[in-house]
Design a protein around this motif. Structure first.
Motif, PDB file in Angstrom:
ATOM      1  N   GLY A 111       0.834  -1.203  -0.105  1.00  0.00           N
ATOM      2  CA  GLY A 111      -0.023  -0.020  -0.168  1.00  0.00           C
ATOM      3  C   GLY A 111       0.862   1.349   0.216  1.00  0.00           C
ATOM      4  O   GLY A 111       2.133   1.161   0.065  1.00  0.00           O
ATOM      5  N   PRO A 112       0.315   2.297  -0.056  1.00  0.00           N
ATOM      6  CA  PRO A 112       1.044   3.623   0.019  1.00  0.00           C
ATOM      7  C   PRO A 112       1.560   4.053   1.506  1.00  0.00           C
ATOM      8  O   PRO A 112       1.065   3.387   2.398  1.00  0.00           O
ATOM      9  CB  PRO A 112      -0.184   4.757  -0.514  1.00  0.00           C
ATOM     10  N   ALA A 113       2.739   5.152   1.299  1.00  0.00           N
ATOM     11  CA  ALA A 113       3.021   5.474   2.751  1.00  0.00           C
ATOM     12  C   ALA A 113       2.357   6.453   3.100  1.00  0.00           C
ATOM     13  O   ALA A 113       2.346   7.944   2.325  1.00  0.00           O
ATOM     14  CB  ALA A 113       4.504   6.018   2.272  1.00  0.00           C
ATOM     15  N   VAL A 213      16.201   2.022   5.607  1.00  0.00           N
ATOM     16  CA  VAL A 213      14.800   2.006   5.919  1.00  0.00           C
ATOM     17  C   VAL A 213      13.942   2.030   4.825  1.00  0.00           C
ATOM     18  O   VAL A 213      12.815   2.176   4.951  1.00  0.00           O
ATOM     19  CB  VAL A 213      14.426   2.714   7.108  1.00  0.00           C
ATOM     20  N   VAL A 214      14.407   2.214   3.624  1.00  0.00           N
ATOM     21  CA  VAL A 214      13.711   2.131   2.344  1.00  0.00           C
ATOM     22  C   VAL A 214      12.628   3.461   2.411  1.00  0.00           C
ATOM     23  O   VAL A 214      11.639   3.418   1.833  1.00  0.00           O
ATOM     24  CB  VAL A 214      12.988   0.868   2.189  1.00  0.00           C
ATOM     25  N   GLY A 215      13.501   4.416   2.932  1.00  0.00           N
ATOM     26  CA  GLY A 215      12.534   5.846   2.899  1.00  0.00           C
ATOM     27  C   GLY A 215      11.392   5.924   3.629  1.00  0.00           C
ATOM     28  O   GLY A 215      10.618   6.786   3.698  1.00  0.00           O
ATOM     29  N   GLY A 216      11.065   4.615   4.346  1.00  0.00           N
ATOM     30  CA  GLY A 216       9.921   4.919   5.255  1.00  0.00           C
ATOM     31  C   GLY A 216       8.804   4.489   4.574  1.00  0.00           C
ATOM     32  O   GLY A 216       7.521   4.568   4.999  1.00  0.00           O
ATOM     33  N   PHE A 223      10.384  -2.180   9.822  1.00  0.00           N
ATOM     34  CA  PHE A 223      10.478  -0.842   8.860  1.00  0.00           C
ATOM     35  C   PHE A 223       9.326  -0.121   9.265  1.00  0.00           C
ATOM     36  O   PHE A 223       9.259   1.167   8.718  1.00  0.00           O
ATOM     37  CB  PHE A 223      10.531  -1.198   7.398  1.00  0.00           C
ATOM     38  N   LYS A 224       8.142  -0.374   9.641  1.00  0.00           N
ATOM     39  CA  LYS A 224       7.037   0.202   9.614  1.00  0.00           C
ATOM     40  C   LYS A 224       7.128   1.526  10.562  1.00  0.00           C
ATOM     41  O   LYS A 224       7.673   1.259  11.880  1.00  0.00           O
ATOM     42  CB  LYS A 224       5.809  -0.635  10.201  1.00  0.00           C
ATOM     43  N   GLY A 225       6.764   2.636  10.155  1.00  0.00           N
ATOM     44  CA  GLY A 225       6.803   3.849  10.912  1.00  0.00           C
ATOM     45  C   GLY A 225       8.071   4.446  10.904  1.00  0.00           C
ATOM     46  O   GLY A 225       8.278   5.363  11.736  1.00  0.00           O
TER      47      GLY A 225
END
Length: 337
Positions: A111-113, A213-216, A223-225
């Motif tokens: 899903g999207p960030a 962190v793959v850009g968040g 990595f969430k948040g």
């Protein structure tokens, strides 16, 4: 008795004479046959050597004084075509469908960030009107070049078999015309963008964490948040910028070499230029797809800043916190009226 002996002697003489005459007739014929066979063997050997040399790209002689007029078959041309068909065309297909498919899968799973605190409703200036115009001029011409380039390179495989000859000829002619004339506009806009935006694209130490962190953008697991520090441009945007800067330079120079009519280049140089142009195109197509995904559907509120020039304040805080803090400390935030 005498007559019998005489007749026998005459028959022997006639037989001997016939034998001598037969040998005389057969020997020239055999000699001629041997000579003809020898000539045929020599001719066959000579022809094989000739075509072997021609296929190897060796020079002969021609009254034409143009560049490489003495070369009947150019070896570099065949080698370049083989490289293009074996490696370059599949690379472009992977760049288009492979990368697009991978990001589509990521979007469906992840899903999207989303903005952690939602939209604030306060819009702050991120890009000037001049920046937006430059961006879209470069983007539109880039799209034209990519689509027409793909039609020229791959159209014979997925368009030509399904349309008439006349329609196919029109598609190719229109693609080449658009490609040739969109190129200079792209080069000028690309050059201005590179000069104008380069000071904002220097890598910093905190950019390393952005990659870790793959850009968040990941919404699950450890990595969430995680929202890494970022200045005006995050590490992904900087990578895109320098990819566009480096390969845009190569694709611009190679493109100009290919279309300038007064350049009389050796075949090897033309083939090398064509391959460089195609390789750079494949790389830029791949990174453009990544850029579009990251800036639109994967980043909630990200597209707005490149349409109006303004971004939501919470979006700036979450994705470009160091830039926001600097503006706030200097009382330099410009809100939309």
């Amino acid at each position: 008795m005498l007559n019998t002996s005489l007749n026998k002697s005459l028959r022997m003489m006639f037989a001997l004479l016939a034998l001598i005459m037969s040998i005389g007739l057969v020997m020239p014929t055999a000699h001629a046959a041997d000579e003809q066979s020898s000539k045929q063997q020599t001719a066959t050997t000579s022809d094989a050597d000739l075509w072997r040399a021609v296929k190897a790209g060796e020079s002969g002689y021609s009254t034409d004084k143009a560049l490489e007029a003495n070369v009947l078959i150019n070896k570099a041309g065949n080698q370049g075509k083989e490289i293009r068909n074996t490696y370059l065309k599949p690379a472009i297909v992977v760049a288009i469908f492979g990368i697009f498919g991978a990001f589509l899968f990521f979007y469906l799973v992840n899903g999207p960030a989303k903005l952690a605190h939602g939209f604030s409703g306060k819009m702050m200036e991120r890009w000037t009107k001049a920046d937006i115009k430059l961006h879209w001029i470069m983007a539109i011409t880039c799209f034209i070049l990519m689509f027409t380039g793909v039609f020229i390179m791959l159209g014979r495989h997925f368009i030509e078999p399904y349309v008439s000859e006349g329609l196919w000829a029109g598609i190719i002619a229109a693609s080449k015309f658009s490609h040739d004339w969109a190129g200079p506009v792209f080069i000028v806009s690309w050059l201005i963008c590179m000069i104008k935006w380069m000071p904002l694209q220097t890598f910093k130490m905190y950019d390393l964490k952005w990659f870790l962190v793959v850009g968040g953008y990941i919404n699950f697991g450890p990595f969430k948040g995680k929202h890494p520090d970022s200045g005006f441009a995050n590490a992904g945007e900087k990578m895109w910028f320098w990819t566009l800067a480096i390969f845009g330079l190569f694709i611009s120079i190679s493109g100009l070499i290919l279309v300038l009519p007064l350049l009389d280049l050796p075949r090897e140089a033309s083939i090398a230029t064509l391959l460089v142009h195609g390789i750079c195109a494949a790389i830029l197509i791949g990174f453009t797809i990544v850029h579009i995904w990251m800036a639109t559907v994967l980043s909630e509120g990200g597209m707005e800043s490149m349409i109006s020039g303004y971004c939501d304040e919470n979006w700036a805080i979450q994705h470009h916190n160091l830039w926001y803090d600097e503006l706030k400390a200097n009382n330099a935030i410009k809100y939309q009226d």
